[in-house]
Design an enzyme around this catalytic site. Structure first.
Site, PDB file in Angstrom:
ATOM      1  N   GLY A  12      15.206  -7.151 -27.512  1.00  6.53           N
ATOM      2  CA  GLY A  12      14.821  -7.960 -28.677  1.00  6.53           C
ATOM      3  C   GLY A  12      13.695  -7.282 -29.435  1.00  6.53           C
ATOM      4  CG  HIS A 176      -1.118 -13.943 -22.656  1.00  3.03           C
ATOM      5  ND1 HIS A 176      -1.922 -13.401 -23.623  1.00  3.03           N
ATOM      6  CD2 HIS A 176       0.124 -13.984 -23.195  1.00  3.03           C
ATOM      7  CE1 HIS A 176      -1.192 -13.132 -24.698  1.00  3.03           C
ATOM      8  NE2 HIS A 176       0.052 -13.478 -24.462  1.00  3.03           N
TER       9      HIS A 176
HETATM   10  N1  LIG Z   1       2.521 -10.876 -22.863  1.00  2.00           N
HETATM   11  C1  LIG Z   1       2.342 -10.886 -24.162  1.00  2.00           C
HETATM   12  O1  LIG Z   1       1.229 -10.692 -24.639  1.00  2.00           O
HETATM   13  C2  LIG Z   1       3.515 -11.107 -25.069  1.00  2.00           C
HETATM   14  C3  LIG Z   1       3.458 -10.748 -26.429  1.00  2.00           C
HETATM   15  C4  LIG Z   1       4.592 -10.926 -27.211  1.00  2.00           C
HETATM   16  C5  LIG Z   1       5.763 -11.471 -26.658  1.00  2.00           C
HETATM   17  N2  LIG Z   1       5.749 -11.833 -25.359  1.00  2.00           N
HETATM   18  C6  LIG Z   1       6.933 -12.387 -24.709  1.00  2.00           C
HETATM   19  O2  LIG Z   1       7.902 -11.345 -24.568  1.00  2.00           O
HETATM   20  C7  LIG Z   1       9.208 -11.905 -24.511  1.00  2.00           C
HETATM   21  C8  LIG Z   1      10.114 -11.180 -25.495  1.00  2.00           C
HETATM   22  O3  LIG Z   1       9.714 -11.447 -26.820  1.00  2.00           O
HETATM   23  P1  LIG Z   1      10.632 -10.959 -28.037  1.00  2.00           P
HETATM   24  O4  LIG Z   1       9.911 -11.301 -29.274  1.00  2.00           O
HETATM   25  O5  LIG Z   1      11.103  -9.572 -27.805  1.00  2.00           O
HETATM   26  O6  LIG Z   1      11.881 -11.941 -27.833  1.00  2.00           O
HETATM   27  P2  LIG Z   1      13.397 -11.688 -28.309  1.00  2.00           P
HETATM   28  O7  LIG Z   1      14.052 -13.023 -28.264  1.00  2.00           O
HETATM   29  O8  LIG Z   1      13.411 -10.899 -29.584  1.00  2.00           O
HETATM   30  O9  LIG Z   1      13.998 -10.740 -27.156  1.00  2.00           O
HETATM   31  C9  LIG Z   1      14.284 -11.178 -25.869  1.00  2.00           C
HETATM   32  C10 LIG Z   1      15.518 -10.433 -25.400  1.00  2.00           C
HETATM   33  O10 LIG Z   1      15.728 -10.713 -24.014  1.00  2.00           O
HETATM   34  C11 LIG Z   1      17.135 -10.685 -23.823  1.00  2.00           C
HETATM   35  N3  LIG Z   1      17.493 -11.315 -22.554  1.00  2.00           N
HETATM   36  C12 LIG Z   1      17.554 -12.647 -22.229  1.00  2.00           C
HETATM   37  N4  LIG Z   1      17.950 -12.799 -20.957  1.00  2.00           N
HETATM   38  C13 LIG Z   1      18.127 -11.555 -20.442  1.00  2.00           C
HETATM   39  C14 LIG Z   1      18.529 -11.064 -19.171  1.00  2.00           C
HETATM   40  N5  LIG Z   1      18.808 -11.891 -18.161  1.00  2.00           N
HETATM   41  N6  LIG Z   1      18.612  -9.713 -19.001  1.00  2.00           N
HETATM   42  C15 LIG Z   1      18.320  -8.866 -20.019  1.00  2.00           C
HETATM   43  N7  LIG Z   1      17.950  -9.286 -21.247  1.00  2.00           N
HETATM   44  C16 LIG Z   1      17.853 -10.610 -21.463  1.00  2.00           C
HETATM   45  C17 LIG Z   1      17.680 -11.426 -25.041  1.00  2.00           C
HETATM   46  O11 LIG Z   1      19.061 -11.180 -25.228  1.00  2.00           O
HETATM   47  C18 LIG Z   1      16.790 -10.840 -26.138  1.00  2.00           C
HETATM   48  O12 LIG Z   1      17.388  -9.699 -26.748  1.00  2.00           O
HETATM   49  C19 LIG Z   1       9.018 -13.403 -24.779  1.00  2.00           C
HETATM   50  O13 LIG Z   1       8.950 -14.092 -23.545  1.00  2.00           O
HETATM   51  C20 LIG Z   1       7.677 -13.462 -25.479  1.00  2.00           C
HETATM   52  O14 LIG Z   1       7.052 -14.719 -25.357  1.00  2.00           O
HETATM   53  C21 LIG Z   1       4.667 -11.656 -24.559  1.00  2.00           C
END
Ligand SMILES: NC(=O)c1ccc[n+]([C@@H]2O[C@H](COP(=O)([O-])OP(=O)(O)OC[C@H]3O[C@@H](n4cnc5c(N)ncnc54)[C@H](O)[C@@H]3O)[C@@H](O)[C@H]2O)c1
Length: 312
Positions: A12, A176
């Site tokens: 994603g 976080h």
């Molecule tokens: N730790 C941090 O500081 C921080 C910062 C930004 C985002 N995040 C988190 O990171 C995650 C991703 O964010 P994003 O904006 O890329 O989301 P997104 O929705 O764009 O991407 C997530 C991807 O995960 C894939 N996915 C779902 N289940 C899966 C599985 N079982 N196996 C493989 N892939 C799978 C989806 O198809 C999607 O493409 C979210 O949980 C978000 O909250 C954390």
């Protein structure tokens, strides 16, 4: 020997950008995994095709399986679902915990020496899940949050003072979320304490804006959340590990006595090298800072107790 292999799970926003940033380093091979057919393959091809223009020859492979991940030295896990309308926090927690559990199991079975960098939210709880299911040593399971939260604080300070962002040093500890613990006492600009450079009310406003940093971007984007700075932060951690830079970065790791915290995942300064989280670096904290860290750790403990209950 070929290039070291790095895997990014979730193609994603954060995962795709992480794969791109890793490819641009021209040092690692990159495997991009997602469950949606075509997306990791399409993004991998697109990133590869930027190579001749940008001057890198990184091999980038997109896949819906894990065979290609075998022998990875590091994986950045970004797979998860965002909270949907009508979905409770617990439902989101349970869903992402199951996703992280299955991803970690697949990765570790093919790459037993792997180091995992967790990004999926709720971050501290996902590090706890990865630790529980992987059987890996705690030094190999590291959550990305503090680098991002600190980067946000550094940016706001740089903008306020009109100085370059890289000149600003900041350290944000704790979980976080709302209880994160920015440390103004350890915030400097070219070695000068921030308290000498800006009045207290401005600094307090910046600390609050840092706490709300993720929500501010969600509010502007309307759909989705931040990904440029999160992917940059994850890749910064990967680099310190791969290049054995031994940089001290705030990361979410399992604490076993450091800062008086026992058996809880929380953001603390960590030395990152080829061994992963090689050492938790203990800073002197004032009683107020220590208290804030304990409050934050308690919030994480409660979240982890919930995730344990939901997963049994
Ligand atoms: N730790 C941090 O500081 C921080 C910062 C930004 C985002 N995040 C988190 O990171 C995650 C991703 O964010 P994003 O904006 O890329 O989301 P997104 O929705 O764009 O991407 C997530 C991807 O995960 C894939 N996915 C779902 N289940 C899966 C599985 N079982 N196996 C493989 N892939 C799978 C989806 O198809 C999607 O493409 C979210 O949980 C978000 O909250 C954390």
């Amino acid at each position: 020997m070929g290039r070291p292999k790095s895997t990014v799970v979730g193609a994603g926003n954060v995962g795709g950008t992480t794969a791109q940033r890793l490819a641009e380093k021209d040092v690692y091979d990159v495997v991009l995994v997602d469950i949606v057919e075509g997306v990791p393959q399409g993004k991998a091809l697109d990133i590869s095709q930027a190579g001749p223009v940008c001057g890198y020859s990184t091999k980038v492979v997109g896949t819906n399986g894990y065979a290609e991940t075998a022998g990875s030295s590091i994986a950045v896990i970004t797979s998860g679902i965002p909270r949907k309308p009508g979905m409770s926090r617990d439902e989101l927690l349970a869903t992402n915990a199951q996703i992280v559990k299955s991803v970690v199991t697949e990765l570790v079975s093919r790459s037993p020496g792997i180091i995992l960098i967790l990004v999926t939210n709720p971050l501290d709880a996902m590090v706890h899940v990865a630790k529980t299911v992987s059987g890996l040593h705690k030094s190999r399971i590291i959550g990305m949050a503090g680098v991002l939260d600190s980067a946000r604080m550094r940016t706001f300070i740089a903008q306020e003072l009109g100085v370059p962002g890289p000149d600003v040093e900041a350290m944000v500890l704790g979980g976080h979320g709302d209880t994160m613990v920015p440390l103004p006492r350890y915030t400097t600009v070219k070695g000068k304490r921030i308290s000498e450079l800006m009045p207290n009310d401005r600094l307090e406003a910046i600390v609050q804006r840092t706490r709300d940093g993720g929500a501010e971007i969600v509010g502007l984007l309307k759909t989705g959340s931040a990904f440029y700075a999160p992917s940059a932060s994850a890749v910064d951690m990967v680099e310190s590990i791969y290049k054995d830079q031994k940089r001290v970065l705030p990361c979410a790791v399992l604490c076993e006595g450091e800062y008086g915290l026992h058996n809880v995942v929380v953001g603390v300064p960590v030395r990152l090298g080829t061994g992963g989280a090689e050492q938790v670096v203990v800073y002197d904290l004032t009683p107020d800072e220590q208290k804030a860290l304990e409050v934050s750790a308690q919030a994480v403990r409660e979240l982890c107790a919930t995730v344990d209950r939901l997963m049994t």
